[in-house]
Motif scaffolding. Structure first.
Motif, PDB file in Angstrom:
ATOM      1  N   ARG A 118       0.886  -1.163   0.000  1.00 54.19           N
ATOM      2  CA  ARG A 118       0.000   0.000   0.000  1.00 54.19           C
ATOM      3  C   ARG A 118       0.922   1.210   0.000  1.00 54.19           C
ATOM      4  O   ARG A 118       1.871   1.281   0.790  1.00 54.19           O
ATOM      5  CB  ARG A 118      -0.922   0.014   1.210  1.00 54.19           C
ATOM      6  CG  ARG A 118      -1.786   1.279   1.262  1.00 54.19           C
ATOM      7  CD  ARG A 118      -2.937   1.174   2.232  1.00 54.19           C
ATOM      8  NE  ARG A 118      -4.037   0.419   1.690  1.00 54.19           N
ATOM      9  CZ  ARG A 118      -4.920   0.872   0.797  1.00 54.19           C
ATOM     10  NH1 ARG A 118      -4.818   2.105   0.343  1.00 54.19           N
ATOM     11  NH2 ARG A 118      -5.894   0.119   0.351  1.00 54.19           N
ATOM     12  N   GLU A 130      -3.700   7.251  -2.329  1.00 49.54           N
ATOM     13  CA  GLU A 130      -3.289   6.078  -1.582  1.00 49.54           C
ATOM     14  C   GLU A 130      -3.869   4.885  -2.327  1.00 49.54           C
ATOM     15  O   GLU A 130      -5.064   4.869  -2.639  1.00 49.54           O
ATOM     16  CB  GLU A 130      -3.844   6.145  -0.156  1.00 49.54           C
ATOM     17  CG  GLU A 130      -3.165   5.207   0.790  1.00 49.54           C
ATOM     18  CD  GLU A 130      -3.575   5.443   2.235  1.00 49.54           C
ATOM     19  OE1 GLU A 130      -4.236   4.533   2.780  1.00 49.54           O
ATOM     20  OE2 GLU A 130      -3.242   6.509   2.792  1.00 49.54           O
ATOM     21  N   GLU A 132      -3.188   0.375  -3.525  1.00 47.69           N
ATOM     22  CA  GLU A 132      -2.466  -0.878  -3.368  1.00 47.69           C
ATOM     23  C   GLU A 132      -1.991  -1.370  -4.721  1.00 47.69           C
ATOM     24  O   GLU A 132      -2.686  -1.219  -5.717  1.00 47.69           O
ATOM     25  CB  GLU A 132      -3.359  -1.952  -2.727  1.00 47.69           C
ATOM     26  CG  GLU A 132      -3.236  -1.962  -1.242  1.00 47.69           C
ATOM     27  CD  GLU A 132      -3.853  -3.180  -0.581  1.00 47.69           C
ATOM     28  OE1 GLU A 132      -3.824  -4.294  -1.147  1.00 47.69           O
ATOM     29  OE2 GLU A 132      -4.358  -2.999   0.538  1.00 47.69           O
TER      30      GLU A 132
END
Length: 176
Positions: A118, A130, A132
């Protein structure tokens, strides 16, 4: 108009420096640098490139997985400039796979990387993101993230006997 820049080769001090944070993502000079980095990466058939690789000690890189002669099985994703990137979480599970580097031409080696991460970074528009990554995209992010911290992939090779030339790597890939 974007231009292709010289790629710093192993031995250049800029590749061993911790890069400085970018103060203003909207700076026109930075925007030109991003465009130049993308052209440089594409011409060199890379799947990512960090600012230190074009002699700019800034915490900035582009992640751009796509199939190429260097990475025929890479997934295709849009090039993404990542400013002041951070890894905020990494899976315990690691995977060892082949890596190369535009700054270390002619060499490949297997490197262990986290399978999932992440991350947080600023876009070239200055937005905080943000997200992953997993698999190949996670590997590319970690490789480029190392560059902005003064680390190159050969530093992560566990056994120097695993280093191979590009020619030998191609032969190994042909054999499956």
């Amino acid at each position: 108009m974007p231009v292709s820049r010289e790629i710093a080769q192993l031995g250049q001090p800029v590749l061993r420096e911790v890069a400085g944070r970018v103060a203003d993502p909207g700076d026109p000079v930075l925007q030109r640098l991003i465009d130049d980095m993308q052209v440089t990466m594409e011409q060199a058939q890379g799947v990512g490139i960090a600012a230190p690789q074009v002699f700019e000690p800034l915490s900035l890189f582009i992640v751009a997985p796509r199939p190429s002669p260097r990475y025929p099985n890479a997934p295709r994703t849009a090039p993404t400039a990542m400013i002041n990137p951070e890894i905020i979480w990494a899976s315990d599970e690691m995977e060892k796979d082949w890596e190369g580097c535009l700054s270390i031409p002619g060499l490949r080696a297997p490197v262990s990387r986290h399978i999932r991460i992440r991350v947080r970074y600023l876009t070239r528009a200055g937005d905080l993101v943000e997200e992953e990554f997993e698999g190949f995209a996670a590997r590319v992010f970690q490789h480029e993230y190392d560059h902005v911290r003064g680390v190159v992939f050969v530093d992560r090779v566990q056994d120097s006997r695993e280093l191979v030339t590009e020619k030998e790597y191609a032969r190994l890939m042909e054999q499956g």
